[in-house]
Scaffold this active site. Structure first.
Site, PDB file in Angstrom:
ATOM      1  N   ASP A 187       0.834  -1.199   0.000  1.00 35.65           N
ATOM      2  CA  ASP A 187       0.000   0.000   0.000  1.00 35.65           C
ATOM      3  C   ASP A 187       0.874   1.257   0.000  1.00 35.65           C
ATOM      4  O   ASP A 187       1.963   1.254  -0.570  1.00 35.65           O
ATOM      5  CB  ASP A 187      -0.921  -0.031   1.228  1.00 35.65           C
ATOM      6  CG  ASP A 187      -2.269   0.630   0.965  1.00 35.65           C
ATOM      7  OD1 ASP A 187      -2.302   1.868   0.897  1.00 35.65           O
ATOM      8  OD2 ASP A 187      -3.273  -0.086   0.832  1.00 35.65           O
ATOM      9  N   GLU A 207      17.804  -9.267  10.046  1.00 41.60           N
ATOM     10  CA  GLU A 207      18.476  -8.018   9.699  1.00 41.60           C
ATOM     11  C   GLU A 207      18.922  -7.290  10.966  1.00 41.60           C
ATOM     12  O   GLU A 207      18.151  -7.179  11.926  1.00 41.60           O
ATOM     13  CB  GLU A 207      17.540  -7.121   8.892  1.00 41.60           C
ATOM     14  CG  GLU A 207      18.229  -6.024   8.128  1.00 41.60           C
ATOM     15  CD  GLU A 207      18.922  -6.505   6.865  1.00 41.60           C
ATOM     16  OE1 GLU A 207      19.750  -5.754   6.328  1.00 41.60           O
ATOM     17  OE2 GLU A 207      18.638  -7.633   6.406  1.00 41.60           O
ATOM     18  N   ASP A 215      22.089  -7.923   5.763  1.00 44.26           N
ATOM     19  CA  ASP A 215      22.423  -9.086   6.581  1.00 44.26           C
ATOM     20  C   ASP A 215      21.755 -10.374   6.109  1.00 44.26           C
ATOM     21  O   ASP A 215      22.341 -11.456   6.213  1.00 44.26           O
ATOM     22  CB  ASP A 215      22.031  -8.829   8.048  1.00 44.26           C
ATOM     23  CG  ASP A 215      22.784  -7.651   8.633  1.00 44.26           C
ATOM     24  OD1 ASP A 215      24.006  -7.755   8.792  1.00 44.26           O
ATOM     25  OD2 ASP A 215      22.144  -6.617   8.907  1.00 44.26           O
ATOM     26  N   ASN A 218      18.968 -10.467   0.925  1.00 37.70           N
ATOM     27  CA  ASN A 218      17.816 -10.444   0.018  1.00 37.70           C
ATOM     28  C   ASN A 218      17.828  -9.256  -0.936  1.00 37.70           C
ATOM     29  O   ASN A 218      16.871  -9.023  -1.666  1.00 37.70           O
ATOM     30  CB  ASN A 218      16.513 -10.446   0.821  1.00 37.70           C
ATOM     31  CG  ASN A 218      16.298  -9.159   1.603  1.00 37.70           C
ATOM     32  OD1 ASN A 218      17.224  -8.378   1.814  1.00 37.70           O
ATOM     33  ND2 ASN A 218      15.072  -8.942   2.070  1.00 37.70           N
ATOM     34  N   ASP A 222      19.064  -3.108   5.562  1.00 46.27           N
ATOM     35  CA  ASP A 222      18.375  -2.638   6.772  1.00 46.27           C
ATOM     36  C   ASP A 222      16.862  -2.623   6.612  1.00 46.27           C
ATOM     37  O   ASP A 222      16.168  -1.710   7.081  1.00 46.27           O
ATOM     38  CB  ASP A 222      18.877  -1.242   7.176  1.00 46.27           C
ATOM     39  CG  ASP A 222      20.302  -1.278   7.698  1.00 46.27           C
ATOM     40  OD1 ASP A 222      20.730  -2.338   8.195  1.00 46.27           O
ATOM     41  OD2 ASP A 222      20.994  -0.243   7.606  1.00 46.27           O
ATOM     42  N   HIS A 244      -3.427   6.001   3.886  1.00 47.84           N
ATOM     43  CA  HIS A 244      -4.258   4.865   3.489  1.00 47.84           C
ATOM     44  C   HIS A 244      -3.722   3.531   4.008  1.00 47.84           C
ATOM     45  O   HIS A 244      -4.458   2.711   4.563  1.00 47.84           O
ATOM     46  CB  HIS A 244      -4.345   4.849   1.962  1.00 47.84           C
ATOM     47  CG  HIS A 244      -5.256   3.816   1.386  1.00 47.84           C
ATOM     48  ND1 HIS A 244      -4.829   2.559   1.010  1.00 47.84           N
ATOM     49  CD2 HIS A 244      -6.577   3.855   1.097  1.00 47.84           C
ATOM     50  CE1 HIS A 244      -5.839   1.871   0.511  1.00 47.84           C
ATOM     51  NE2 HIS A 244      -6.907   2.637   0.558  1.00 47.84           N
ATOM     52  N   SER A 408     -11.506  -0.562  -0.087  1.00 43.91           N
ATOM     53  CA  SER A 408     -10.175  -0.587   0.528  1.00 43.91           C
ATOM     54  C   SER A 408     -10.255  -0.918   2.013  1.00 43.91           C
ATOM     55  O   SER A 408      -9.314  -1.470   2.575  1.00 43.91           O
ATOM     56  CB  SER A 408      -9.495   0.779   0.376  1.00 43.91           C
ATOM     57  OG  SER A 408      -8.975   0.947  -0.902  1.00 43.91           O
TER      58      SER A 408
END
Length: 475
Positions: A187, A207, A215, A218, A222, A244, A408
């Site tokens: 979002d 991390e 760390d 990926n 951080d 939102h 939503s």
């Protein structure tokens, strides 16, 4: 076979005898059987889905290479081996052209120039033997929300009328959720410092905060609370201009019994903040896909998607299929219609609600009177259930709260319910959880032919069916 039939009958009787009905004051009584849940046997839950990767019903439509866009998505047949950090792959200077890694085999192609120049470049890229397809990086439109009332300065549980409709208090007497279940909010970001959200925020335990290193390897440095895919940094907070995402997060799981503000449908849950829309509430497909892939990598339980577009994207569809293969539920808002008037998305598709993967669960919005709101889209085939979506009170950025209306808001309410169902019976597989939510909904004449289930969700019915299913031979 005889034993299984007996067990199923007992499960049904246990569910029916304990289900609540609403008394004249709007409260809940558990002394009368529910007559509206529409559940006949536990067989309605279905068998476990042993092939979550099956997306054979998804037939991507062909898209033309429209040169009027400035940014495109290029899907290669094989990954090029780069991390999804957004660094340039290579850069051309034919009226400036840049190809940038999104994730895996996906790349963003930015082109500037005349229509003729861009058409030529697109044709050349699409013709390369190692390219699978090219499509525009479609803008994703915010689903408009309308403040439904003047904001009071004393936000409390009593402001959240939808909890009475959902029978939340009765449901919480069965289960309040689990801190082991992760719900990703894709979002405008989530204010992870909000006093009603902070305790329920997901934290990346792999991390080390603020050490400037990736760390967990990926591709994101951080990323403690998630990631900001718009600014490409590790601060996925929503701003006061675009609260939102924080509103959505609070509906899924604002912390309960903490003497602060409001409470979400699942008072215990972990909320992952994945920001792909900016302060105007707008985003692009490629960033949504990056957020979805991040959630898949971190093995979340569900992804909430209170946003959409009227354009089919094969790239987004493929990302949803990857989530399906991983067994991740994908909750999608049905959309707020056109100029305040809802329409049938069977005739006029709205994505991602109109995608057909098994994990896509679409939600329409209802009023306090259990009618479909005027603005809510609907579909007997593509929209699964309805949920409260008018004058919904929840958290926003800062130490603040606000009422909003929209599909939503209805969508995270159902996502929160999925957390309750999963926590009540962790042995249920993802498809059975969706079946429970559909089958346990309160069947309403106003919703017949408007949503697939014909009903509005009921938290207590759902958790009771989940609890009863522990004794149903679900294979």
């Amino acid at each position: 076979m005889f034993v299984r039939k007996v067990v199923n009958v007992l499960c049904f009787l246990a569910l029916a005898s304990c289900a609540p009905s609403k008394n004249s004051s709007g409260g809940v009584t558990t002394t009368e059987p529910s007559k509206t849940n529409g559940i006949e046997t536990c067989l309605a839950l279905g068998k476990k889905n042993t092939n979550l990767a099956d997306t054979s019903s998804v037939v991507p439509t062909l898209t033309t290479l429209d040169p009027n866009y400035g940014q495109y998505i290029v899907k290669y047949k094989e990954a090029k081996g780069l991390t999804p950090s957004g660094q340039p792959l290579r850069e051309y200077h034919v009226s400036t052209m840049k190809l940038t890694s999104i994730s895996g085999d996906l790349y963003s192609l930015q082109i500037k120039g005349t229509i003729k120049e861009k058409s030529k470049i697109l044709a050349q890229v699409a013709a390369e033997s190692d390219v699978d397809y090219v499509e525009p990086d479609y803008p994703i439109e915010p689903i408009p929300q309308t403040p439904a009332a003047i904001m009071p300065d004393d936000p409390y549980f009593s402001k959240q009328w939808f909890h009475s409709t959902l029978n939340s208090l009765a449901a919480w007497s069965v289960d309040e959720g689990s801190d082991e279940i992760i719900a990703a909010v894709v979002d405008t970001g989530v204010d992870y410092t909000h006093p009603d959200l902070a305790e329920n925020m997901w934290i990346n335990k792999d991390e080390i905060p603020n050490n400037g290193k990736d760390d967990d390897g990926n591709g994101y440095i951080d990323d403690v609370y998630g990631w900001n895919f718009t600014a490409n940094n590790n601060d996925p907070r929503s701003s006061s201009k675009a609260p939102h995402g924080s509103h959505v997060a609070g509906l899924i799981g604002a912390r309960g019994n903490n003497h602060v503000g409001v409470v979400g449908v699942a008072p215990k849950v972990k909320l992952m903040a994945l920001k792909f829309m900016d302060d105007s509430g707008a985003g692009i497909t490629s960033n949504a896909v990056r957020a979805i892939d991040y959630a898949i990598q971190k093995k979340v339980f569900l992804i909430n998607n209170s946003w959409g577009s009227n354009r089919f994207s094969r790239t987004l569809s493929d990302a949803i299929s990857r989530a399906a293969k991983a067994g991740i539920l994908f909750f999608a808002a049905a959309g707020n219609g056109d100029k305040g008037v809802g329409y049938n998305i069977d005739a006029t598709p709205w994505y991602p609600a109109s995608y057909t993967q098994w994990n896509v669960f679409s939600v329409a919005a209802t009023t306090i009177g259990d009618r479909l709101t005027d603005f809510s889209n609907f579909s007997k085939n593509k929209v699964d259930v309805a949920a409260p979506g008018y004058a919904i009170y929840s958290t926003v950025s800062g130490v603040s709260y606000q009422m909003m209306s929209g599909t939503s808001m209805a969508t995270p309410i159902v996502a929160g319910l999925a957390v309750l169902v999963k926590a009540t019976n962790p042995d249920l597989d993802p498809t059975q959880i969706l079946n429970i939510i559909r089958e346990s909904s309160d069947k309403l004449p106003t919703l017949q032919d408007k949503v697939r289930s014909g009903g509005r969700v009921d938290s207590y019915n759902a958790v009771m069916l989940a609890r009863a299913s522990k004794n149903c031979a679900l294979q």
